[in-house]
Design a protein around this motif. Structure first.
Motif, PDB file in Angstrom:
ATOM      1  N   SER A   1       0.788  -1.212   0.077  1.00  0.00           N
ATOM      2  CA  SER A   1      -0.024  -0.031  -0.028  1.00  0.00           C
ATOM      3  C   SER A   1       0.884   1.282   0.138  1.00  0.00           C
ATOM      4  CB  SER A   1      -0.726  -0.069   1.352  1.00  0.00           C
ATOM      5  OG  SER A   1      -1.683   1.030   1.320  1.00  0.00           O
ATOM      6  N   SER A   2       1.813   1.152   0.980  1.00  0.00           N
ATOM      7  CA  SER A   2       2.901   2.338   0.841  1.00  0.00           C
ATOM      8  C   SER A   2       3.373   2.701  -0.349  1.00  0.00           C
ATOM      9  CB  SER A   2       3.646   2.268   1.900  1.00  0.00           C
ATOM     10  OG  SER A   2       3.026   2.204   3.296  1.00  0.00           O
ATOM     11  N   LEU A   3       3.888   1.543  -1.122  1.00  0.00           N
ATOM     12  CA  LEU A   3       4.571   1.895  -2.477  1.00  0.00           C
ATOM     13  C   LEU A   3       3.516   2.335  -3.402  1.00  0.00           C
ATOM     14  CD1 LEU A   3       7.185   0.467  -1.546  1.00  0.00           C
ATOM     15  CD2 LEU A   3       7.150  -1.025  -3.492  1.00  0.00           C
TER      16      LEU A   3
ATOM     17  N   THR B   1       4.309   6.585  -0.447  1.00  0.00           N
ATOM     18  CA  THR B   1       4.940   7.188   0.769  1.00  0.00           C
ATOM     19  C   THR B   1       6.459   6.296   1.175  1.00  0.00           C
ATOM     20  OG1 THR B   1       3.718   5.488   2.026  1.00  0.00           O
ATOM     21  CG2 THR B   1       3.014   7.969   1.627  1.00  0.00           C
ATOM     22  N   VAL B   2       6.598   5.157   0.530  1.00  0.00           N
ATOM     23  CA  VAL B   2       7.803   4.503   0.565  1.00  0.00           C
ATOM     24  C   VAL B   2       8.350   4.324  -0.760  1.00  0.00           C
ATOM     25  CG1 VAL B   2       8.796   2.263   1.469  1.00  0.00           C
ATOM     26  CG2 VAL B   2       7.276   3.427   2.720  1.00  0.00           C
TER      27      VAL B   2
ATOM     28  N   LEU C   1       3.141  -5.184 -13.504  1.00  0.00           N
ATOM     29  CA  LEU C   1       3.014  -4.458 -12.362  1.00  0.00           C
ATOM     30  C   LEU C   1       2.926  -2.999 -12.534  1.00  0.00           C
ATOM     31  CD1 LEU C   1       5.670  -6.177 -10.255  1.00  0.00           C
ATOM     32  CD2 LEU C   1       3.311  -6.558 -10.015  1.00  0.00           C
ATOM     33  N   PRO C   2       3.420  -2.336 -13.435  1.00  0.00           N
ATOM     34  CA  PRO C   2       3.222  -0.830 -13.861  1.00  0.00           C
ATOM     35  C   PRO C   2       1.950  -0.369 -13.932  1.00  0.00           C
ATOM     36  CG  PRO C   2       5.092  -1.604 -15.098  1.00  0.00           C
ATOM     37  CD  PRO C   2       4.416  -2.781 -14.577  1.00  0.00           C
ATOM     38  N   GLU C   3       1.069  -1.018 -14.288  1.00  0.00           N
ATOM     39  CA  GLU C   3      -0.401  -0.563 -14.197  1.00  0.00           C
ATOM     40  C   GLU C   3      -1.144  -0.691 -12.647  1.00  0.00           C
ATOM     41  OE1 GLU C   3      -2.836  -4.665 -15.553  1.00  0.00           O
ATOM     42  OE2 GLU C   3      -1.864  -3.241 -17.077  1.00  0.00           O
ATOM     43  N   LYS C   4      -0.448  -1.417 -12.027  1.00  0.00           N
ATOM     44  CA  LYS C   4      -0.795  -1.536 -10.635  1.00  0.00           C
ATOM     45  C   LYS C   4      -0.028  -0.523  -9.521  1.00  0.00           C
ATOM     46  CE  LYS C   4      -3.635  -4.914 -11.866  1.00  0.00           C
ATOM     47  NZ  LYS C   4      -5.062  -4.603 -11.923  1.00  0.00           N
ATOM     48  N   GLY C   5       0.746   0.274 -10.169  1.00  0.00           N
ATOM     49  CA  GLY C   5       1.439   1.424  -9.216  1.00  0.00           C
ATOM     50  C   GLY C   5       2.815   0.724  -8.972  1.00  0.00           C
ATOM     51  N   LEU C   6       3.176  -0.168  -9.456  1.00  0.00           N
ATOM     52  CA  LEU C   6       4.758  -0.767  -9.008  1.00  0.00           C
ATOM     53  C   LEU C   6       5.535  -1.040 -10.118  1.00  0.00           C
ATOM     54  CD1 LEU C   6       2.907  -3.647  -6.722  1.00  0.00           C
ATOM     55  CD2 LEU C   6       4.008  -1.425  -5.964  1.00  0.00           C
ATOM     56  N   VAL C   7       6.774  -1.108 -10.056  1.00  0.00           N
ATOM     57  CA  VAL C   7       7.867  -1.361 -10.859  1.00  0.00           C
ATOM     58  C   VAL C   7       8.638  -2.686 -10.352  1.00  0.00           C
ATOM     59  CG1 VAL C   7       9.805  -0.838 -12.264  1.00  0.00           C
ATOM     60  CG2 VAL C   7       7.972   0.748 -12.049  1.00  0.00           C
ATOM     61  N   GLY C   8       8.775  -3.684 -10.945  1.00  0.00           N
ATOM     62  CA  GLY C   8       9.533  -4.509 -10.607  1.00  0.00           C
ATOM     63  C   GLY C   8      10.941  -4.947 -11.202  1.00  0.00           C
ATOM     64  N   LEU C   9      12.015  -4.856 -10.421  1.00  0.00           N
ATOM     65  CA  LEU C   9      13.339  -4.933 -10.940  1.00  0.00           C
ATOM     66  C   LEU C   9      13.977  -6.339 -11.024  1.00  0.00           C
ATOM     67  CD1 LEU C   9      15.014  -1.577  -9.089  1.00  0.00           C
ATOM     68  CD2 LEU C   9      13.638  -1.949 -11.129  1.00  0.00           C
ATOM     69  N   GLY C  10      13.496  -7.198 -10.473  1.00  0.00           N
ATOM     70  CA  GLY C  10      13.863  -8.604 -10.653  1.00  0.00           C
ATOM     71  C   GLY C  10      13.487  -9.259  -9.314  1.00  0.00           C
ATOM     72  N   TYR C  11      14.201 -10.646  -9.328  1.00  0.00           N
ATOM     73  CA  TYR C  11      13.362 -11.517  -8.472  1.00  0.00           C
ATOM     74  C   TYR C  11      14.754 -11.950  -7.375  1.00  0.00           C
ATOM     75  CZ  TYR C  11       9.808 -12.361 -11.498  1.00  0.00           C
ATOM     76  OH  TYR C  11       8.400 -12.175 -12.190  1.00  0.00           O
TER      77      TYR C  11
ATOM     78  N   VAL D   1       9.818  -1.405  -6.967  1.00  0.00           N
ATOM     79  CA  VAL D   1      10.118   0.192  -6.801  1.00  0.00           C
ATOM     80  C   VAL D   1       8.411   0.954  -6.939  1.00  0.00           C
ATOM     81  CG1 VAL D   1      11.128   2.445  -7.460  1.00  0.00           C
ATOM     82  CG2 VAL D   1      12.010   0.227  -7.881  1.00  0.00           C
ATOM     83  N   SER D   2       8.031   1.685  -6.004  1.00  0.00           N
ATOM     84  CA  SER D   2       6.944   2.594  -6.305  1.00  0.00           C
ATOM     85  C   SER D   2       6.843   3.387  -7.651  1.00  0.00           C
ATOM     86  CB  SER D   2       6.770   3.629  -5.253  1.00  0.00           C
ATOM     87  OG  SER D   2       5.708   4.645  -5.530  1.00  0.00           O
TER      88      SER D   2
END
Length: 339
Positions: free
Chosen positions: A83-85, A89-90, A138-148, A246-247
């Motif tokens: 939620s914070s991402l 706020t984070v 993920l970007p359409e959900k407000g998140l960016v994934g850099l890897g696992y 990442v947010s």
């Protein structure tokens, strides 16, 4: 062409190529503070990987991008971090991929019980086309994934009885991640699944609100669950990846140079993190035995029973994802297994 002329031509080419490179210090990188939060303690390989990531970001940015780590759930549990991402706020977190299924069901494909036989298979899928396809959701959900990153294979612990057969699991109150698939799987084994955030788990085990939990060996050791758990069963029933997030609100503020620094640092820290996790798990079993935990290893026929009980759960969630993604997963696994 004479040798001297060839040398002059080559020098001219090199000077021209150098001239096209950006001047030192010309990268578009601002002074920024980045909060990176995660649930394990700092000494856990998730924390070690995050520290390696932070060090690489500082190095690559000339210390203009500073990543501050918040370990041990200091900024809240996983759901709070999500939620914070999304709210901005984070800036960053590392969390188990299963929780992303709550915002995009495709991530369920990584959570099927007994999906991977070993880490090699997991690496091939996560770092391959399927893993990248999931991050692209993920970007359409407000998140960016850099890897696992890796959390590892989960094992069962409890404080009531040793588990030597599937029937021993029946009736145990087992803490699970706040994920419907995990809840259904533990219930399918005959236990009573109790969704609970990790920061609350030690106290729940100590006060016997729950009988047990499931977690990788290294996490059991680092969180000192051996102080409040007597029995450990080696089941390797679920593999957990972690994703470095990442947010998107923060990501969109970054320049292309800054984004590249974060992505490159994520790529470079990934192998280190996984190596640290696998080293920890390899050593943790002996440490847990020495701490007094009673360890049992289920025979193949009992693990086969667990797989059979898990199959309806996998089938249920495969139906929610769609056949295309599941078929793609099967194809990638068949490829790495040489089938």
């Amino acid at each position: 062409m004479r040798l001297l002329d060839l040398r002059h031509t080559l020098q001219a080419f090199l000077f021209a190529a150098v001239a096209l490179l950006p001047a030192p210090g010309s990268a578009d990188v601002q002074e920024r503070q980045i909060k990176l939060a995660f649930l394990p303690v700092q000494q856990h390989p998730i924390g070690l990987g995050a520290q390696r990531f932070a060090d690489l970001v500082a190095q690559k940015s000339g210390n203009r991008l500073k990543v501050k780590l918040f370990a041990g759930g200091a900024l809240g549990g996983d759901l709070q971090m999500l939620s914070s991402l999304q709210g901005g706020t984070v800036e960053m977190t590392v969390l188990v991929t299963s929780l992303l299924a709550g915002i995009t069901k495709d991530f369920l494909v990584l959570d099927f019980p007994f999906l991977f036989n070993d880490e090699k298979e997991a690496d091939a899928v996560l770092d391959g086309p399927l893993g990248k396809k999931l991050l692209a959701r993920l970007p359409e959900k407000g998140l960016v994934g850099l890897g696992y990153y890796e959390f590892g294979f989960r094992q069962l612990t409890n404080n009531r009885r040793p588990i030597t057969k599937v029937e021993d699991i029946a009736g145990l109150k087992i803490r699970v991640s706040q994920t419907p698939l995990f809840i259904d799987f533990i219930n399918a084994l005959g236990a009573n699944a109790v969704p609970l955030a990790i920061p609350e788990l030690y106290t729940a085990l100590e006060q016997k609100t729950v009988d047990g939990s499931d977690a990788p060996l290294g996490f059991i050791q680092m969180q000192k669950y051996y102080e409040v758990q007597k029995y450990l069963a080696l089941t390797r029933h679920l593999y957990n990846a972690q994703v470095l997030l990442v947010s998107k609100k923060f990501w969109d503020k970054l320049s292309a140079d800054e984004q590249k620094i974060l992505q490159d640092a994520a790529d470079e820290s990934r192998g280190y993190q996984r190596a640290m996790l696998r080293e920890l798990d390899a050593k943790a079993l002996d440490a847990l035995k020495q701490s007094g935990m009673q360890v049992t290893e289920l025979p193949p026929e009992e693990l086969a029973k667990m797989r059979a009980k898990a199959q309806p759960v996998a089938d249920k969630y495969a139906g929610e994802i769609g056949a295309g993604l599941v078929d793609e997963l099967k194809a990638e696994l068949a490829k790495v297994r040489g089938q």
